[in-house]
Scaffold this motif. Structure first.
Motif, short mmCIF file in Angstrom:
data_model
loop_
_atom_site.label_atom_id
_atom_site.label_comp_id
_atom_site.label_asym_id
_atom_site.label_seq_id
_atom_site.Cartn_x
_atom_site.Cartn_y
_atom_site.Cartn_z
N MET A 265 0.84 -1.19 0.00
CA MET A 265 0.00 0.00 0.00
C MET A 265 0.87 1.24 0.00
SD MET A 265 -2.97 -1.19 2.68
CE MET A 265 -1.78 -1.85 3.85
N SER A 266 0.46 2.24 -0.78
CA SER A 266 1.23 3.47 -0.86
C SER A 266 0.56 4.63 -0.14
CB SER A 266 1.49 3.85 -2.32
OG SER A 266 0.27 4.08 -3.01
N SER A 267 -0.78 4.63 -0.06
CA SER A 267 -1.46 5.74 0.60
C SER A 267 -2.92 5.37 0.87
CB SER A 267 -1.39 7.01 -0.24
OG SER A 267 -2.12 6.85 -1.45
N PHE A 268 -3.54 6.19 1.73
CA PHE A 268 -4.97 6.09 2.01
C PHE A 268 -5.54 7.49 1.84
CE2 PHE A 268 -4.21 1.98 3.72
CZ PHE A 268 -3.06 2.05 4.48
N ASP A 269 -6.32 7.68 0.80
CA ASP A 269 -6.83 9.01 0.48
C ASP A 269 -8.30 9.11 0.87
OD1 ASP A 269 -4.36 9.53 -0.65
OD2 ASP A 269 -4.99 8.90 -2.67
N PRO A 270 -8.67 10.16 1.63
CA PRO A 270 -10.08 10.35 1.97
C PRO A 270 -10.93 10.42 0.70
CG PRO A 270 -8.68 11.83 3.24
CD PRO A 270 -7.79 11.19 2.21
#
Length: 317
Positions: A265-270
């Motif tokens: 995983m690279s990011s968690f974007d709202p």
């Protein structure tokens, strides 16, 4: 003006340490720590008036404190061997009980320095940071960081792995009470008296209204807001929304972005709710704050749950 002997007699019932008893020696650890505490707290006292008599009164007061062992604010007692056996301030009290120091946290909302002051007064390098948590996380250790060097036990090699050999223990008094919810519920920490290393501890305290939880990744643990929900294999958004509604929870979303090179995983974007389809897949859930759950989703199914393939710590369950 009363003389020093008269003041001594008036204040003697308040003394925590009698002259001549352990802890009363002016050269002992207890006396030095107490004097340092009084000096630190007293900076600025009397700066509003610079008249000579005011200074004389402050000087007499300090003499009375040292003469009778009275504790103003923080209190500290000697263990009879030159070391401090107990200490108390407005946030915490700590005392030697057998082969452990037992810390009782009276004010979980106090400044971090108050706890550090208490631990250092008895010779422990323990940094305690209460952080907002869900009701199930209050009174529990949420994380520890152990400094390199030093040792937790005499004779242990410096630099060795001490994560498993610093037997910190948390509990409550009365046993089983809920800190922040039940009256007179006190968080209690036990640490070996011979601990000589340095450790920082994140301790869960009851979150104030609107505060976000530090134990966000415990949503599916027993007693938490998504207790019983299973997401290891992924589930459709529509199913999980039904679960959230049944529990009267408000739902937020985050889009999981994957790194094509590493597969992690690279990011968690709202992500706004109106951009999430009912057939998207939910891979994890985080508890944000009271009444709010965050679902971590992807538009397509992945080969495996990225929270269980080693690219991130698995959810608590």
């Amino acid at each position: 003006m009363r003389n020093v002997d008269e003041i001594n007699e008036l204040l003697r019932p308040l003394a925590r340490v009698e002259p001549g008893q352990p802890g009363s020696r002016a050269s002992g650890t207890g006396a030095r720590a107490l004097l340092a505490s009084i000096t630190a707290q007293g900076r600025g006292v009397g700066r509003t008036r610079r008249h000579g008599p005011r200074r004389l009164v402050l000087g007499v007061s300090a003499a009375v404190v040292l003469a009778t062992g009275i504790v103003v604010g923080p209190s500290l007692l000697d263990d009879g061997r030159g070391g401090a056996a107990s200490y108390a301030n407005s946030a915490m009290e700590i005392r030697l009980e057998g082969d452990h120091y037992v810390a009782r946290i009276k004010d979980p909302f106090a400044e971090h320095d108050k706890y550090t002051q208490a631990f250092r007064a008895v010779g422990l390098n323990v940094g305690l940071r209460p952080v907002p948590a869900s009701p199930g996380g209050a009174g529990k250790i949420l994380g520890t960081i152990i400094a390199a060097g030093g040792s937790s036990r005499p004779g242990q090699e410096a630099g060795s792995d001490r994560l498993s050999v610093v037997p910190l223990a948390m509990g409550t008094t009365p046993t089983g009470c809920r800190p922040g919810l039940d009256d007179h519920c006190v968080m209690v920490m036990r640490i070996p008296a011979d601990f000589t290393g340095e450790v920082d501890v994140r301790l869960g305290r009851q979150a104030k209204p609107g505060e976000e939880y530090a134990n966000f990744d415990s949503a599916m643990a027993p007693g938490e807001m998504f207790d019983g929900v299973k997401l290891r294999e992924g589930r459709p958004v529509a199913d999980i929304l039904a679960e959230a509604r049944a529990r009267h929870l408000t739902v937020q979303f985050s889009l999981i972005r994957m790194d094509e090179t590493t597969g992690g995983m690279s990011s968690f974007d709202p992500l706004p709710a109106d951009q999430v389809g009912p057939g998207w897949t939910v891979w994890n859930a985080w508890q944000v704050k009271a009444g709010v759950i965050r679902l971590l989703v992807t538009p397509d199914r992945l080969p495996e749950n990225p929270f269980y393939n080693g690219s991130a710590p698995p959810p608590a369950s």
